[in-house]
Design an enzyme around this catalytic site. Structure first.
Site, PDB file in Angstrom:
ATOM      1  N   HIS A   1       0.971  -1.073   0.101  1.00  0.00           N
ATOM      2  CA  HIS A   1       0.196  -0.155   0.027  1.00  0.00           C
ATOM      3  C   HIS A   1       0.788   1.201  -0.191  1.00  0.00           C
ATOM      4  O   HIS A   1       1.868   1.270   0.696  1.00  0.00           O
ATOM      5  CB  HIS A   1      -0.860   0.068   1.487  1.00  0.00           C
ATOM      6  CG  HIS A   1      -2.092   1.084   1.259  1.00  0.00           C
ATOM      7  ND1 HIS A   1      -1.510   2.344   1.350  1.00  0.00           N
ATOM      8  CD2 HIS A   1      -3.222   1.098   0.766  1.00  0.00           C
ATOM      9  CE1 HIS A   1      -2.786   3.193   1.396  1.00  0.00           C
ATOM     10  NE2 HIS A   1      -3.736   2.198   0.748  1.00  0.00           N
TER      11      HIS A   1
ATOM     12  N   GLU B   1      -3.601   2.163  -7.331  1.00  0.00           N
ATOM     13  CA  GLU B   1      -4.093   3.402  -6.577  1.00  0.00           C
ATOM     14  C   GLU B   1      -3.106   4.426  -6.800  1.00  0.00           C
ATOM     15  O   GLU B   1      -1.999   4.520  -6.227  1.00  0.00           O
ATOM     16  CB  GLU B   1      -3.991   2.706  -5.111  1.00  0.00           C
ATOM     17  CG  GLU B   1      -4.647   1.662  -4.684  1.00  0.00           C
ATOM     18  CD  GLU B   1      -5.134   1.516  -3.179  1.00  0.00           C
ATOM     19  OE1 GLU B   1      -6.315   1.676  -2.961  1.00  0.00           O
ATOM     20  OE2 GLU B   1      -4.198   1.531  -2.378  1.00  0.00           O
TER      21      GLU B   1
HETATM   22  P1  PGA Z   1      -9.499   5.794   0.042  1.00  0.00           P
HETATM   23  O1  PGA Z   1      -8.468   4.977   0.516  1.00  0.00           O
HETATM   24  O2  PGA Z   1     -10.684   5.097  -0.645  1.00  0.00           O
HETATM   25  O3  PGA Z   1      -9.865   6.637   1.504  1.00  0.00           O
HETATM   26  O4  PGA Z   1      -9.031   7.020  -0.997  1.00  0.00           O
HETATM   27  C1  PGA Z   1      -7.849   4.053  -0.493  1.00  0.00           C
HETATM   28  C2  PGA Z   1      -6.771   3.066   0.094  1.00  0.00           C
HETATM   29  O5  PGA Z   1      -6.515   3.704   1.319  1.00  0.00           O
HETATM   30  O6  PGA Z   1      -6.370   2.429  -0.435  1.00  0.00           O
END
Ligand code: PGA
Length: 242
Positions: free
Chosen positions: A86, A158
């Site tokens: 992450h 992401e």
């Molecule tokens: P969020 O977080 O949906 O609050 O943008 C995504 C994540 O932490 O992977």
């Protein structure tokens, strides 16, 4: 790092009480903090297509690494999935692509499904070099894996500028990157295998944008942060799965 155990229990109870249709190929995975894993495993017991993920594990097999949690420990309590790489782990805990390759190996050795996160920071997006940046994350962490191993992995794209910021990638931006990632995988492992890999989108996914994002041909689901803390919102997102 949100919620006390009582709050986490209430949230899970509320989420599990909502009626929903999940088809055979869809999974709802709750990624919970280490101290709540056994509680969460207990709550989903007997429910089809629900699973529990840890949010991290360590890059060594076992030994004197005080405070760390191994893939083997997760496996031994019944966890089946683990989020790796992450962006917050990369940013605040200096996790590198090479370290993540080690974590992936251990997760796979202990039959955990790794949910491997990748994505570029804002400066890279502004310089329009995101495709190469994310491709390198894949190459350095995944490409040592055999085709059989790769098939066990879920990828989550992401963009860091969209995580927790309320700023979502447009569905066109998400689709463009997901198609790129799939073509990178196809280049290394062949199209047939690349087509079987789930690529999730993460970054400010909400009920209001989930249907459009999940409607993109190469977006296979979502990795939801903030919105997963509200039962109604998260349930509506699950309802948007195609
Ligand atoms: P969020 O977080 O949906 O609050 O943008 C995504 C994540 O932490 O992977």
């Amino acid at each position: 790092m949100n919620l006390s155990i009582d709050q986490a229990k209430s949230l899970l109870d509320e989420l599990l009480a909502q009626p929903r249709n999940i088809n055979e190929n869809q999974w709802v995975v709750f990624g919970v903090p280490f101290p709540y894993l056994t509680m969460a495993l207990d709550k989903i017991k007997g429910r089809k297509n629900f699973a529990i993920a840890a949010q991290n594990c360590y890059s060594k097999k076992s030994g004197a690494y005080t405070g760390e949690v191994s893939a083997e420990m997760l496996k031994s309590i019944g966890v089946t999935q683990v989020i790796l790489g992450h962006s917050e782990r990369r940013e605040y805990f200096s996790e590198t692509n090479a370290m993540l390759a080690d974590k992936l190996n251990l997760a796979l050795e202990y039959e955990l499904t790794p949910i491997f996160c990748c994505g570029e920071p804002l400066s890279i997006r502004e310089a329009e070099t995101q495709n190469g940046y994310v491709e390198q994350q894949l190459r350095e962490s995944l490409f040592h894996l055999s085709p059989e191993q790769l098939l066990k992995i879920v990828i989550a794209y992401e963009p860091i500028w969209a995580i927790g910021t309320g700023r979502t990638a447009s569905s066109a931006q998400a689709q463009e990157m997901h198609a790129h990632l799939r073509s990178v995988l196809a280049g290394q492992y062949g199209q047939a295998l690349a087509d079987q890999i789930s690529i999730l989108y993460g970054g400010s996914v909400k009920a209001g944008n989930a249907v459009e994002l999940f409607g993109c041909p190469d977006v296979d689901g979502g990795l939801v942060g903030g919105a997963s803390l509200q039962a109604a919102e998260f349930s509506a997102i699950i309802g948007g799965l195609k």
